[in-house]
Design a protein around this motif. Structure first.
Motif, short mmCIF file in Angstrom:
data_model
loop_
_atom_site.label_atom_id
_atom_site.label_comp_id
_atom_site.label_asym_id
_atom_site.label_seq_id
_atom_site.Cartn_x
_atom_site.Cartn_y
_atom_site.Cartn_z
N UNK A 227 49.11 35.75 41.45
CA UNK A 227 48.38 36.58 40.25
C UNK A 227 48.74 35.39 39.07
N UNK A 228 50.35 35.00 39.20
CA UNK A 228 50.00 34.48 37.90
C UNK A 228 49.36 33.26 38.28
N UNK A 229 49.22 32.79 39.55
CA UNK A 229 47.96 31.63 39.67
C UNK A 229 47.10 32.07 38.60
N UNK A 230 46.31 33.18 39.31
CA UNK A 230 44.87 33.35 39.22
C UNK A 230 44.55 33.92 37.63
N UNK A 231 45.87 33.30 36.56
CA UNK A 231 45.75 34.22 35.70
C UNK A 231 45.54 32.25 34.64
N UNK A 232 46.04 30.78 35.68
CA UNK A 232 46.27 29.15 35.69
C UNK A 232 44.30 28.86 35.60
N UNK A 233 44.52 29.77 36.49
CA UNK A 233 43.02 28.82 36.67
C UNK A 233 41.44 29.26 35.73
N UNK A 234 42.38 31.05 35.88
CA UNK A 234 41.36 31.72 34.46
C UNK A 234 40.97 30.89 33.12
N UNK A 397 35.59 34.99 29.02
CA UNK A 397 36.93 35.67 28.13
C UNK A 397 37.31 36.59 29.03
N UNK A 398 36.18 38.07 29.81
CA UNK A 398 36.80 38.88 30.36
C UNK A 398 36.67 38.45 32.15
N UNK A 399 37.01 37.81 32.31
CA UNK A 399 37.93 36.87 33.87
C UNK A 399 39.12 36.61 33.47
N UNK A 400 39.57 35.95 32.20
CA UNK A 400 40.79 35.52 31.73
C UNK A 400 41.41 36.90 31.26
N UNK A 401 40.59 37.82 29.89
CA UNK A 401 41.50 38.91 30.58
C UNK A 401 41.93 39.93 31.33
N UNK A 402 41.07 40.05 32.44
CA UNK A 402 41.34 40.55 33.76
C UNK A 402 42.73 40.27 33.97
N UNK A 403 42.51 38.27 34.52
CA UNK A 403 43.44 37.87 35.24
C UNK A 403 44.89 38.33 34.38
N UNK A 405 45.30 41.13 32.38
CA UNK A 405 45.83 42.68 32.15
C UNK A 405 46.66 43.03 33.53
N UNK A 406 46.03 42.37 35.00
CA UNK A 406 46.65 42.91 35.65
C UNK A 406 47.81 41.78 36.06
N UNK A 407 48.80 41.03 35.47
CA UNK A 407 49.33 40.56 35.67
C UNK A 407 50.94 41.42 34.99
N UNK A 408 50.08 41.53 34.10
CA UNK A 408 50.91 42.30 33.31
C UNK A 408 51.02 43.47 33.45
N UNK A 409 50.48 44.30 34.79
CA UNK A 409 50.34 46.19 35.13
C UNK A 409 51.66 45.26 36.24
N UNK A 410 51.19 44.17 37.04
CA UNK A 410 52.19 44.16 37.68
C UNK A 410 53.66 43.45 37.43
N UNK A 411 53.90 43.25 36.35
CA UNK A 411 54.84 43.21 35.83
C UNK A 411 55.64 44.48 35.74
N UNK A 412 54.90 44.81 35.17
CA UNK A 412 56.18 46.58 34.64
C UNK A 412 55.85 47.47 36.28
N UNK A 413 55.63 46.90 37.31
CA UNK A 413 55.33 47.67 38.47
C UNK A 413 56.66 46.87 38.91
N UNK A 414 57.21 46.07 38.50
CA UNK A 414 58.58 45.82 39.43
C UNK A 414 59.29 45.91 38.85
#
Length: 483
Positions: A227-234, A397-403, A405-414
């Motif tokens: 997911x962090x890789x997707x954030x970098x691309x976005x 911008x929404x593509x970056x924001x979603x990436x 947001x998903x990374x943030x959700x994963x961080x707090x699910x670990x």
């Protein structure tokens, strides 16, 4: 010869009157009636027409004499008369429905045609039920007469068959429409469950609908890393578009880079007073403005990442009920993973993710920047009015924001959640925690490792993370030679 004709006519009259007096007796088979030719039918109608009046008078006399004057007719005859009355009523209604069916064809009116079609089929079924009642009545009245109505039943089935086929087609159309409705309802439930998880409601169980795409069954470090890789691309995609718009608007890119470096220097001084901040000119090369701009975007959008709601509210669910909060975050991640952010925000523009987009867009895109890039503040006005523009820029911008947001959700699910860190300007390069976005030159015979150790962080580009299993997602930095 004339006496023979007269006797034959008299015989027909007596047989006809006998049939009317005893309608359930004296008929051999219905097949015999259907075998008569057209010529016989004409002769029959002519003969009946000539003696119709005399026949009616004689019929009334004979019926009255047999029934005993004013007495009620026999029960069986009354039953048949009532049944035939119902048949005539059904046929009349069916004729009217059929006329309506024909009228619906010109001009073509699908709704009216379906209603009339249903009415015709209903009356045909009613006639069929009356036929069954009559058949049972005949069968119960005396031996072996039920088979004589086989031809009539077959004819009725032939008439009803096209309408039954039409009904089946309509049922298929209804099933298709129902499938579409179920699909839309499923999407709505998914979006609604996403909003319910974000609201952090206490003491209520929410039903959540999982996405149909393949998503991991449980949170994992590998999923966070991808997911962090997707954030970098976005981030790269949005920065490239922003930079191209700035160049089209004839911005002074070097001045913009110096401004970004100055902001980075201010943050570094606040976090580390001993950091070196004596850079006078722009440290980024002429072709490296994109890294400075990406640094600015990432600093804004990752601000507040360590809080469960990016500090958009004071929720403390991760502390008060950590296990439930982790499950909620991963459920929300699964629900949102395959969703188009534009489609989601068109349904729930003010959900938690929508509020995150509002906040971050207004933080990244300054009013003067937007007016310079687009000539007006229309997109900003839409965002302030709780709407989401349908422009290419806002879509990136929404593509970056979603990436993020998903990374943030994963961080707090670990468990434990990854710890977020960022390199400071002027800090010494550490290869186990950092990676350079530019290639380090190994000229003058020095090794790459040695050259890297002689470099310092010019400015951070994207943050890094320490994951619970000991692995590290390196922070991306822009390196410059040490002073």
């Amino acid at each position: 010869m004339s006496s023979k004709v007269s006797n034959f006519s008299d015989l027909i009259q007596r047989v006809t009157a006998s049939c009317l007096l005893h309608p359930l007796a004296g008929i051999s088979r219905a097949d015999d009636l259907s075998d008569a030719g057209d010529d016989d039918d004409d002769d029959y109608h002519n003969a009946i027409g000539e003696e119709e009046e005399d026949f009616e008078d004689d019929e009334d006399l004979k019926i009255n004499s047999d029934w005993g004057g004013g007495e009620n007719p026999p029960p069986r005859t009354a039953e048949v008369e009532m049944l035939m009355s119902q048949v005539f009523d059904a046929v009349s209604v069916m004729k009217r429905a059929y006329v309506s069916l024909q009228e619906a064809h010109c001009p073509w009116d699908p709704d009216k045609m379906r209603i009339a079609d249903v009415a015709v089929v209903a009356e045909l079924r009613r006639v069929g039920l009356l036929r069954e009642r009559f058949r049972r009545s005949v069968s119960g009245g005396g031996g072996g007469r039920g088979g004589r109505w086989g031809v009539g039943a077959a004819t009725l089935r032939e008439v009803v068959a096209p309408y039954e086929a039409a009904v089946e087609e309509l049922k298929k159309e209804v099933k298709v429409k129902q499938a579409e409705i179920d699909n839309l309802r499923e999407k709505l439930k998914t979006a609604t469950s996403f909003d319910h998880v974000s609201s952090k409601s206490k003491g209520k169980s929410k039903r959540r609908v999982s996405c149909t795409t393949q998503v991991a069954a449980a949170p994992a470090v590998e999923l966070f890393e991808s997911s962090m890789g997707l954030v970098k691309e976005a981030s790269k995609a949005f920065t490239s578009l922003l930079l191209s718009l700035m160049r089209s608007a004839h911005w002074d890119i070097a001045a913009a880079v110096r401004s970004i470096e100055a902001a980075s220097s201010t943050n570094a001084t606040m976090n580390n007073p001993t950091a070196t901040t004596t850079f006078t000119d722009s440290i980024a090369g002429a072709s490296h403005a994109k890294y400075a701009l990406e640094s600015y975007v990432n600093r804004k959008i990752f601000q507040g990442f360590d809080h469960e709601t990016f500090y958009m509210d004071g929720s403390l669910s991760s502390i008060l009920n950590p296990d439930q909060h982790r499950r909620d975050c991963f459920t929300q991640y699964r629900d949102m993973k395959a969703m188009d952010p534009v489609e989601l925000l068109s349904i729930l523009p003010t959900c938690s993710f929508g509020n995150f987009c509002f906040k971050k867009y207004l933080s990244i895109v300054h009013p003067k920047m937007e007016e310079s890039l687009f000539g007006d503040l229309e997109q900003r006005r839409q965002v302030l009015d709780s709407h989401h523009p349908r422009s290419q820029f806002y879509g990136e911008f929404l593509g970056l924001a979603k990436a993020v947001w998903l990374l943030h959700l994963l961080a707090f699910s670990l468990d434990p959640p990854p710890s977020h860190f960022e390199a400071s300007r002027g800090a010494e390069f550490q290869s186990q925690y950092m990676e350079s976005v530019v290639r380090v030159s190994s000229s003058n015979g020095g090794s790459k490792v040695g050259m890297a150790m002689a470099m310092a962080v010019g400015f951070p580009v994207s943050p890094g993370f320490k994951v619970g299993n000991g692995s590290v997602i390196k922070a991306r930095v822009y390196l410059v030679p040490k002073n």
